[in-house]
Design an enzyme around this catalytic site. Sequence first.
Site, short mmCIF file in Angstrom:
data_model
loop_
_atom_site.label_atom_id
_atom_site.label_comp_id
_atom_site.label_asym_id
_atom_site.label_seq_id
_atom_site.Cartn_x
_atom_site.Cartn_y
_atom_site.Cartn_z
N ARG A 239 -36.33 30.98 22.87
CA ARG A 239 -37.86 31.79 23.95
C ARG A 239 -38.04 31.17 24.87
O ARG A 239 -38.17 29.70 24.87
CB ARG A 239 -39.53 32.16 23.01
CG ARG A 239 -39.26 33.43 22.25
CD ARG A 239 -39.14 34.62 23.14
NE ARG A 239 -39.84 35.54 22.47
CZ ARG A 239 -38.67 36.36 21.36
NH1 ARG A 239 -37.19 35.75 21.87
NH2 ARG A 239 -38.60 37.87 20.53
N GLU A 268 -38.79 37.34 32.32
CA GLU A 268 -38.25 38.21 31.13
C GLU A 268 -38.98 39.66 32.21
O GLU A 268 -40.11 39.60 32.27
CB GLU A 268 -37.78 38.24 30.11
CG GLU A 268 -36.50 36.66 29.78
CD GLU A 268 -36.76 36.63 28.23
OE1 GLU A 268 -36.60 37.62 27.87
OE2 GLU A 268 -36.02 36.33 27.87
N HIS A 286 -31.08 38.01 27.52
CA HIS A 286 -31.92 38.38 26.25
C HIS A 286 -31.37 39.41 25.25
O HIS A 286 -31.69 40.35 25.45
CB HIS A 286 -33.52 38.68 26.21
CG HIS A 286 -34.59 38.35 25.26
ND1 HIS A 286 -35.70 38.44 25.53
CD2 HIS A 286 -33.59 38.58 23.86
CE1 HIS A 286 -35.91 37.40 24.05
NE2 HIS A 286 -35.13 38.26 23.01
N1 NAD Z 1 -32.74 36.29 21.71
C1 NAD Z 1 -33.13 36.51 20.68
O1 NAD Z 1 -32.35 38.21 21.05
C2 NAD Z 1 -34.06 36.29 19.68
C3 NAD Z 1 -33.14 37.06 18.63
C4 NAD Z 1 -34.08 36.43 17.30
C5 NAD Z 1 -35.13 35.78 17.47
N2 NAD Z 1 -35.42 35.57 18.53
C6 NAD Z 1 -36.69 34.37 18.38
O2 NAD Z 1 -36.07 33.38 17.45
C7 NAD Z 1 -37.41 32.48 17.13
C8 NAD Z 1 -36.99 32.33 15.45
O3 NAD Z 1 -36.60 33.67 14.13
P1 NAD Z 1 -36.60 33.27 13.39
O4 NAD Z 1 -36.44 34.80 12.42
O5 NAD Z 1 -36.25 32.18 13.03
O6 NAD Z 1 -37.36 32.34 12.46
P2 NAD Z 1 -38.25 31.64 11.36
O7 NAD Z 1 -39.48 31.95 11.13
O8 NAD Z 1 -37.41 32.28 10.11
O9 NAD Z 1 -38.32 30.45 11.95
C9 NAD Z 1 -38.84 29.17 12.97
C10 NAD Z 1 -38.03 27.82 12.39
O10 NAD Z 1 -39.59 27.22 13.62
C11 NAD Z 1 -40.09 26.83 12.80
N3 NAD Z 1 -41.12 25.89 13.46
C12 NAD Z 1 -42.15 26.40 14.12
N4 NAD Z 1 -42.60 25.68 14.29
C13 NAD Z 1 -42.18 24.29 14.91
C14 NAD Z 1 -42.45 23.51 15.63
N5 NAD Z 1 -43.35 23.22 16.61
N6 NAD Z 1 -41.32 22.93 15.70
C15 NAD Z 1 -40.53 22.57 14.80
N7 NAD Z 1 -39.95 23.72 13.76
C16 NAD Z 1 -41.34 24.76 13.53
C17 NAD Z 1 -41.00 26.75 11.70
O11 NAD Z 1 -40.96 26.63 10.61
C18 NAD Z 1 -39.43 27.74 11.24
O12 NAD Z 1 -38.44 27.15 9.95
C19 NAD Z 1 -38.08 34.26 16.84
O13 NAD Z 1 -39.34 33.57 17.21
C20 NAD Z 1 -37.59 34.75 17.94
O14 NAD Z 1 -38.71 33.96 18.97
C21 NAD Z 1 -34.50 35.71 19.78
O1 DGY Z 2 -37.42 38.28 18.59
C1 DGY Z 2 -36.36 38.80 18.60
O2 DGY Z 2 -36.58 39.52 17.75
C2 DGY Z 2 -35.75 39.11 19.69
O3 DGY Z 2 -35.82 38.30 20.69
C3 DGY Z 2 -35.79 40.95 20.45
O4 DGY Z 2 -36.62 40.84 20.80
#
Ligand code: NAD
Ligand code: DGY
Length: 319
Positions: A239, A268, A286
């Site tokens: 993000r 965004e 994104h």
């Molecule tokens: N660009 C995109 O289109 C896109 C797509 C998917 C996910 N994302 C982003 O990626 C993030 C992660 O997705 P995910 O499915 O891997 O989530 P997830 O919950 O599986 O993984 C997040 C990890 O971050 C860790 N974490 C939380 N707070 C933390 C901190 N302060 N310091 C260090 N580590 C910390 C958690 O312990 C966890 O291991 C989502 O929240 C989303 O914002 C973006």
């Molecule tokens: O968090 C997510 O799933 C991606 O950023 C798309 O919205």
Amino acid sequence: MTRKRLWITRRLSDATLKRAARDYDVVINHQDTPGTAEELIAASAEFDAIIPCHSEHFCADVVARFSDRLRIVANHSVGVDHCDLPALKERGIAITNTPDVLSDATAELAMLLMLGAARHAVAGDRIVRTGAWDSWSPAFMVGKQVTGARLGIIGMGRVGRAFAAKARGFDMDIHYYNRTELAPDLAQGATYHGSVESLLSIADFLSLHCPATAETTNLMNQERFALLPQGAVIVNTARGALVDETALLDALTQDHLAAAGLDCFQVEPGGNPAFATHDNIFMLPHIGSATRQTRDAMGFRALDNLDAFFAGKTPGDLL
Ligand SMILES: NC(=O)c1ccc[n+]([C@@H]2O[C@H](COP(=O)([O-])OP(=O)(O)OC[C@H]3O[C@@H](n4cnc5c(N)ncnc54)[C@H](O)[C@@H]3O)[C@@H](O)[C@H]2O)c1
Ligand SMILES: O=C(O)[C@H](O)CO
């Protein structure tokens, strides 16, 4: 039994919309514009369920004006920083997300950004495309090698681990910082660091994969960029809120960082206009999860959550 009324705020995949129309009394925003606060408030009186994307903001002041009809917000995203979870829960509204199904697509995009940032993809594409490619020399567009380099991952969750799996294919030496150390079967040999600072000091490449929370706002600030080795590359598919963009630009213009690959921005849509003149910033709008198969899987996962909820079961992705 009367069919539940469902509002789908954006134009989701055809397969998702078809299945939704089969099972629900559905209204779809075919204009595909982000739902406004007033639209969300109106929808709370007319619909039993909403499938929103991260473009709809369920802030506490908006949720406070909701009617009682709305029972569930089944997000079409894994990130839920656009939702005030306590405010929704306090009103008795269930909330779900779409984890796992987008991890590979997002990790793929992080890999693209890492490679593209390291190897001058933006400038290289432009000079070929514009006909400005008029010479070659051994010193021309020399980049930073990914294979065998040290990679730091902040947030070793689903996407972070999917990214690590792909980075292993490049023989990268993988290190991570997470709130908790992973069990060996999940870490797969990656080295745990007990602090962000320790991780940054060794990361030739750094990729962000933690959620946007109060704790992670401006996680990468001026002091932390300074801790990265000179010539490091940063990738952000998590993000925009995680990165102080002024500090990032300073680190790039002072040549402390070699390059950045960004899918996410503080603002965004739109991004940061100050980045536009910097060829060492490889930017995408994104689109981390934007593959056809992943969009279908996200839509189906949101519908699975709705189906379970209205069948009186606990949705698999209840937050
Ligand atoms: N660009 C995109 O289109 C896109 C797509 C998917 C996910 N994302 C982003 O990626 C993030 C992660 O997705 P995910 O499915 O891997 O989530 P997830 O919950 O599986 O993984 C997040 C990890 O971050 C860790 N974490 C939380 N707070 C933390 C901190 N302060 N310091 C260090 N580590 C910390 C958690 O312990 C966890 O291991 C989502 O929240 C989303 O914002 C973006
Ligand atoms: O968090 C997510 O799933 C991606 O950023 C798309 O919205």
